[in-house]
Design a protein around this motif. Sequence first.
Motif, PDB file in Angstrom:
ATOM      1  N   SER A 164     -35.977  65.351  20.597  1.00  0.00           N
ATOM      2  CA  SER A 164     -37.236  65.775  21.216  1.00  0.00           C
ATOM      3  C   SER A 164     -37.845  64.745  22.165  1.00  0.00           C
ATOM      4  O   SER A 164     -38.817  65.055  22.848  1.00  0.00           O
ATOM      5  N   CYS A 165     -37.304  63.549  22.232  1.00  0.00           N
ATOM      6  CA  CYS A 165     -37.789  62.534  23.164  1.00  0.00           C
ATOM      7  C   CYS A 165     -36.808  62.451  24.323  1.00  0.00           C
ATOM      8  O   CYS A 165     -35.677  61.984  24.155  1.00  0.00           O
ATOM      9  N   HIS A 166     -37.221  62.913  25.466  1.00  0.00           N
ATOM     10  CA  HIS A 166     -36.277  63.007  26.584  1.00  0.00           C
ATOM     11  C   HIS A 166     -37.031  63.118  27.888  1.00  0.00           C
ATOM     12  O   HIS A 166     -38.265  63.216  27.926  1.00  0.00           O
ATOM     13  N   MET A 167     -36.263  63.115  28.981  1.00  0.00           N
ATOM     14  CA  MET A 167     -36.843  63.288  30.302  1.00  0.00           C
ATOM     15  C   MET A 167     -36.796  64.756  30.689  1.00  0.00           C
ATOM     16  O   MET A 167     -36.077  65.555  30.080  1.00  0.00           O
ATOM     17  N   TYR A 168     -37.559  65.108  31.725  1.00  0.00           N
ATOM     18  CA  TYR A 168     -37.570  66.486  32.197  1.00  0.00           C
ATOM     19  C   TYR A 168     -36.222  66.831  32.831  1.00  0.00           C
ATOM     20  O   TYR A 168     -35.482  65.963  33.305  1.00  0.00           O
ATOM     21  N   ASP A 169     -35.916  68.101  32.856  1.00  0.00           N
ATOM     22  CA  ASP A 169     -34.696  68.560  33.509  1.00  0.00           C
ATOM     23  C   ASP A 169     -34.697  68.125  34.966  1.00  0.00           C
ATOM     24  O   ASP A 169     -35.689  68.295  35.684  1.00  0.00           O
ATOM     25  N   GLY A 170     -33.595  67.548  35.376  1.00  0.00           N
ATOM     26  CA  GLY A 170     -33.471  67.117  36.762  1.00  0.00           C
ATOM     27  C   GLY A 170     -33.741  65.650  36.978  1.00  0.00           C
ATOM     28  O   GLY A 170     -33.394  65.111  38.026  1.00  0.00           O
ATOM     29  N   ASP A 171     -34.367  64.979  36.005  1.00  0.00           N
ATOM     30  CA  ASP A 171     -34.592  63.550  36.154  1.00  0.00           C
ATOM     31  C   ASP A 171     -33.276  62.809  35.968  1.00  0.00           C
ATOM     32  O   ASP A 171     -32.487  63.116  35.065  1.00  0.00           O
ATOM     33  N   THR A 172     -33.049  61.828  36.803  1.00  0.00           N
ATOM     34  CA  THR A 172     -31.772  61.117  36.800  1.00  0.00           C
ATOM     35  C   THR A 172     -31.857  59.728  36.211  1.00  0.00           C
ATOM     36  O   THR A 172     -30.887  58.982  36.257  1.00  0.00           O
ATOM     37  N   MET A 173     -32.993  59.355  35.688  1.00  0.00           N
ATOM     38  CA  MET A 173     -33.115  58.029  35.103  1.00  0.00           C
ATOM     39  C   MET A 173     -32.174  57.884  33.930  1.00  0.00           C
ATOM     40  O   MET A 173     -31.944  58.822  33.160  1.00  0.00           O
ATOM     41  N   GLN A 174     -31.583  56.711  33.782  1.00  0.00           N
ATOM     42  CA  GLN A 174     -30.742  56.435  32.633  1.00  0.00           C
ATOM     43  C   GLN A 174     -31.626  56.118  31.432  1.00  0.00           C
ATOM     44  O   GLN A 174     -32.773  55.733  31.558  1.00  0.00           O
ATOM     45  N   GLY A 175     -31.064  56.252  30.254  1.00  0.00           N
ATOM     46  CA  GLY A 175     -31.815  55.927  29.052  1.00  0.00           C
ATOM     47  C   GLY A 175     -32.179  57.167  28.283  1.00  0.00           C
ATOM     48  O   GLY A 175     -32.387  58.238  28.830  1.00  0.00           O
ATOM     49  N   SER A 176     -32.205  57.046  26.985  1.00  0.00           N
ATOM     50  CA  SER A 176     -32.567  58.163  26.126  1.00  0.00           C
ATOM     51  C   SER A 176     -33.213  57.593  24.883  1.00  0.00           C
ATOM     52  O   SER A 176     -33.484  56.399  24.798  1.00  0.00           O
ATOM     53  N   ALA A 177     -33.414  58.452  23.904  1.00  0.00           N
ATOM     54  CA  ALA A 177     -34.034  57.972  22.673  1.00  0.00           C
ATOM     55  C   ALA A 177     -33.165  56.958  21.963  1.00  0.00           C
ATOM     56  O   ALA A 177     -33.635  56.182  21.141  1.00  0.00           O
ATOM     57  N   THR A 178     -31.870  56.962  22.241  1.00  0.00           N
ATOM     58  CA  THR A 178     -30.962  56.018  21.580  1.00  0.00           C
ATOM     59  C   THR A 178     -30.566  54.871  22.502  1.00  0.00           C
ATOM     60  O   THR A 178     -29.701  54.076  22.179  1.00  0.00           O
ATOM     61  N   GLY A 179     -31.175  54.800  23.690  1.00  0.00           N
ATOM     62  CA  GLY A 179     -30.887  53.705  24.593  1.00  0.00           C
ATOM     63  C   GLY A 179     -29.962  54.124  25.715  1.00  0.00           C
ATOM     64  O   GLY A 179     -29.470  55.252  25.769  1.00  0.00           O
ATOM     65  N   GLY A 180     -29.684  53.246  26.637  1.00  0.00           N
ATOM     66  CA  GLY A 180     -28.816  53.539  27.764  1.00  0.00           C
ATOM     67  C   GLY A 180     -28.226  52.264  28.306  1.00  0.00           C
ATOM     68  O   GLY A 180     -28.574  51.170  27.894  1.00  0.00           O
ATOM     69  N   THR A 181     -27.312  52.411  29.242  1.00  0.00           N
ATOM     70  CA  THR A 181     -26.619  51.240  29.754  1.00  0.00           C
ATOM     71  C   THR A 181     -26.877  50.983  31.221  1.00  0.00           C
ATOM     72  O   THR A 181     -26.397  50.011  31.765  1.00  0.00           O
TER      73      THR A 181
END
Length: 876
Positions: free
Chosen positions: A739-756
């Motif tokens: 449930s923690c996420h970006m809007y559809d279409g956003d290209t930023m990296q990263g999520s609730a579990t992290g990103g690289t």
Amino acid sequence: MEPECPDGVPNDGFDSNACAYCDDGKGKTAADGWTKCTSLRFDADTKPDPDHYNCVTHQLVYRPSAVTNRDACTCYKESDKKNVATYMVKVSDLPPVTIPDDLDDDVIIDPSIIIANDINDDDDVDTEFADLPITYLTQEDFIGGTYRITTRGEFILTENIVVAFNEPSEDIQSDPDFSPNAYDLDDLYWYPRHDQDEKYEGLYTYHGKFTLGFFAAISIETDDVVINLNGFSLSMDYKFYFQQRFFSLIELGNQPFIGGQGPANWGADQVFASNVIVKDGILGLSSHHAIHGNHNNNILISNVRMTQFDVAGFGCNACVGIEITDCIIGPQNTNIPVLGRYTHARAFLPRIQALVDHYGTEYMTFADREPILVTDLADRLVTQMDMIYNHVINGVEYDDDEEEWAETKALFYNPTGWMDGGSSYGLVFSGDGAAVIGIGCRTSGTSDITVNNVEIYGIYTQPIEKPKFQSDGAIRLSFFDGLDWPAVTTGIEDPYTAKYIGDSYTDLVFTVNHFVDSWYYLNSLRITPAMTDFAETGDTSAFGDEYEGVCGSDIQLHSSKGAIGLRIDGTQNINLNNIYVHDIQNWGALGIDLCGEYHYPTVSHEDPQIQYGYTGNRAQGIIASYASGTMSDITVENIESYYGSAWGMVLYKGNEFGLSNINVKSVYAGTQLTATEAQALTLPNEMPLACSVELRDEAIVTSDVEFADIVGQDVIGHKLCNNPTNNYGDLLGSCDVESCHMYDGDTMQGSATGGTGGDRVETAPVAIDPPTDPLMYDSEADETQFTDITVPDGSIGIKSACNDLEDGIQYILPYGEYNEETAPLLPVMCNGGNTILDPSLNFNLVLNQHVMIWKMEYNIYYHMENTMKRQHHYYQ
């Protein structure tokens, strides 16, 4: 403290008195000279500067102090010696003088002076609440003005009380010619009467506690007081609320600001209450606060509902020993009928009366207009004030095509009913001074705060951004309000070709500036001669030269901070337990582009690490800066910003908290922006970030369970705070993966579990501008900087990428030999050796402002490194 006066000679632009010793002032550091002084040592024969314009100019200028305790600045105008009065006063009748504990040894004190510090306090009354005398309050006690409590006791309401001080009679109001804002009266409606001057002083002299009218329903001006609401309510009548726009239901003192602050001169005899209890009832409609205080000790607010306030439920600055328990705060009023400018117009009425009396038959001239009588200018403003009053209060409808009504709506009408000021709060605790400046600026004086079993909700705001203008100091009108150049001009984008069109309020301000020389009347008014020429004659040459706007403010020139449930600034040992914050919403628009791109506002001491970009459209459940204490059993939900960032909780720099059991859900940032629109934003508008709990750098937190009990869910934005390119701080605790996420279409990296990865860095730089000589080559200090090219002595080597450079903003030469037009220095964001081209870094600004640094007589060498790391460029 001495200023910087080399060899006893003042710096350029300052007179000789700038070298005087300062007894009460501030410098850049303890070792530096003073940059602001409110009590300066003069020879007894020193002649003060009688120029009001100089007094209200915020520069390194000297100001005479005429107060007994040296804690306030008092400028004064010389009188005609023929009118000087002489009074004989016994020494025994003089008031005691307060002196600081660290008074310099060379200060000589006359032995006849009574020192307040030496007065024996053994005879003070018992400060316990037992055996307090009881007074029962009825509606009759609130007919003629503020109920001023000056003796200890318990005050018990016996009915619901609605205040409408000095309201005109029904017969007067029913008269077809009734003008609610008439100035040609002996006594102005809803204001203190002349026969009340002794009790409610200041309205017609423009200085004193009631110079802006009745500022409170109840003012507590002594210690040991209980306000027992007794199950009843205290609120403003709607007509009175409409007409008295600066008001708290309960003020914990005899004036709303400490000396030297706020929109008026309050006088020197300030009193702030201690040992106060407010309990058991409802505090309703108020045009500012439910309860407000400064410098208060030992205050208990228990079982009180605070609702329908315009600005904040409870605010206390430099307060110690405050407990708020079993209270509900909210919702904020969403039926605010007028904009902030109506507040200033109402406060102007006593001055309008005097202006017409003295200059009503004079003519005033504005550029490209026929001369107009001062009386006609005054009548025009009053007509528009009456139109908005009759529309809202009496339901009168006007033709939208009518010019007068169109101008009235533009100046006064609030179409949404939401707060148009830059900041709204449920609770706010701040350090010493008004909480209207940047977050993290007031860092001392507040401690030992307990907030227990409290619900804060329904904080709604829609700030309307207004730029602040300056020219060798801030441009301010008589109530520290702003001169709204975009609203009263056409073509202001190019000030050299702009035209002044004015409005009824601003025309009258320029009229005052033209005719009036009374310091009390003018108060904080500061309009430059160039601005005067522009408005009166249309001359734009000097006006264009000095025109400089600073964005991120509101009509009152406050630092805009958005919608905040609970704000904690500079507060030590604050303990929050069982707090529920919900429904904090900000409908504010994107920051305006009038000032171009900027990293952070410079309205009032903003910290770029805290207020990055435009911050008036933020929504925040709980924020803290430079504070310490504990937070336990905290629930935050339903936080939304239409165009800005949103947090459940954010812990800025300087904090030290123990945290436990914090739950955040339903935080939404930038809900009215598509992904494409969000990604196209440039400063001052950052990509809307959503976060459950964010921990900023230089903040310390502890947890018994390693933050496992700090949980977020349903957090959605165009960027998340745990994105690896978010150099503000990081996610504290966890946020639900689904449930923690970006809007559809956003290209930023990263999520609730992290990103690289990450494709856009938005971070407050350590230094906005490049250093004097960025990346100066020093062969002795670092022989490995350039290994395959020789840099001659006296030259500078400039990196072409972020290899071996520290993280943050750096300046590189990306290609070719240096040329200010074809190959200038490029600002980039360095992150772990990666070179990130960030569109929020204003390329043109750096080129225009700093290219002169590089116009050197010797050549500039560059080195294009042949490493794979150099290829790590990211483009937005």
